[in-house]
Design a protein around this motif. Structure first.
Motif, PDB file in Angstrom:
ATOM      1  N   VAL A   1       0.876  -1.167   0.000  1.00 43.28           N
ATOM      2  CA  VAL A   1       0.000   0.000   0.000  1.00 43.28           C
ATOM      3  C   VAL A   1       0.915   1.219   0.000  1.00 43.28           C
ATOM      4  O   VAL A   1       1.757   1.351   0.889  1.00 43.28           O
ATOM      5  CB  VAL A   1      -0.913   0.000   1.248  1.00 43.28           C
ATOM      6  N   PRO A   2       0.783   2.076  -0.994  1.00 43.98           N
ATOM      7  CA  PRO A   2       1.687   3.219  -1.071  1.00 43.98           C
ATOM      8  C   PRO A   2       1.499   4.164   0.109  1.00 43.98           C
ATOM      9  O   PRO A   2       0.388   4.410   0.551  1.00 43.98           O
ATOM     10  CB  PRO A   2       1.311   3.890  -2.389  1.00 43.98           C
ATOM     11  N   THR A   3       2.614   4.649   0.597  1.00 45.10           N
ATOM     12  CA  THR A   3       2.603   5.651   1.658  1.00 45.10           C
ATOM     13  C   THR A   3       3.301   6.887   1.121  1.00 45.10           C
ATOM     14  O   THR A   3       3.773   6.897  -0.020  1.00 45.10           O
ATOM     15  CB  THR A   3       3.345   5.138   2.911  1.00 45.10           C
ATOM     16  N   GLY A   4       3.408   7.902   1.941  1.00 45.40           N
ATOM     17  CA  GLY A   4       4.028   9.138   1.492  1.00 45.40           C
ATOM     18  C   GLY A   4       5.475   8.943   1.084  1.00 45.40           C
ATOM     19  O   GLY A   4       5.934   9.477   0.081  1.00 45.40           O
ATOM     20  N   ASP A   5       6.222   8.168   1.858  1.00 39.71           N
ATOM     21  CA  ASP A   5       7.647   7.998   1.582  1.00 39.71           C
ATOM     22  C   ASP A   5       7.952   6.504   1.414  1.00 39.71           C
ATOM     23  O   ASP A   5       7.935   5.744   2.360  1.00 39.71           O
ATOM     24  CB  ASP A   5       8.476   8.573   2.727  1.00 39.71           C
ATOM     25  N   MET A   6       8.235   6.098   0.194  1.00 35.76           N
ATOM     26  CA  MET A   6       8.510   4.690  -0.094  1.00 35.76           C
ATOM     27  C   MET A   6      10.005   4.419  -0.210  1.00 35.76           C
ATOM     28  O   MET A   6      10.411   3.379  -0.698  1.00 35.76           O
ATOM     29  CB  MET A   6       7.803   4.285  -1.396  1.00 35.76           C
TER      30      MET A   6
END
Length: 70
Positions: free
Chosen positions: A61-66
């Protein structure tokens, strides 16, 4: 799968006959495409392609900082 669970039908054009469906399943087109893109991303040493494929499949699940995942 092992040889005892599969046969070839030589009468009807060589179709495969599966005898035991206990361990069989299917892969959705979305996951199939994601696995292929993951493979190519690893082969091409392209972490962004791998990340996008994982997101497409629902593995990540994408978050702000990958950055850490990348």
């Amino acid at each position: 799968m092992h040889p005892g669970n599969i046969a070839v039908d030589d009468v009807n054009g060589g179709r495969l006959i599966f005898y035991d469906f206990g361990i069989m399943g299917s892969i959705s087109p979305n996951v199939r495409g994601g696995l292929l893109e993951t493979f190519y991303g690893v082969y091409e040493k392209d972490p962004d392609k791998v990340l996008q494929a994982m997101i497409q499949m629902g593995v990540l699940v994408p978050t702000g900082d990958m950055t850490a995942v990348r």
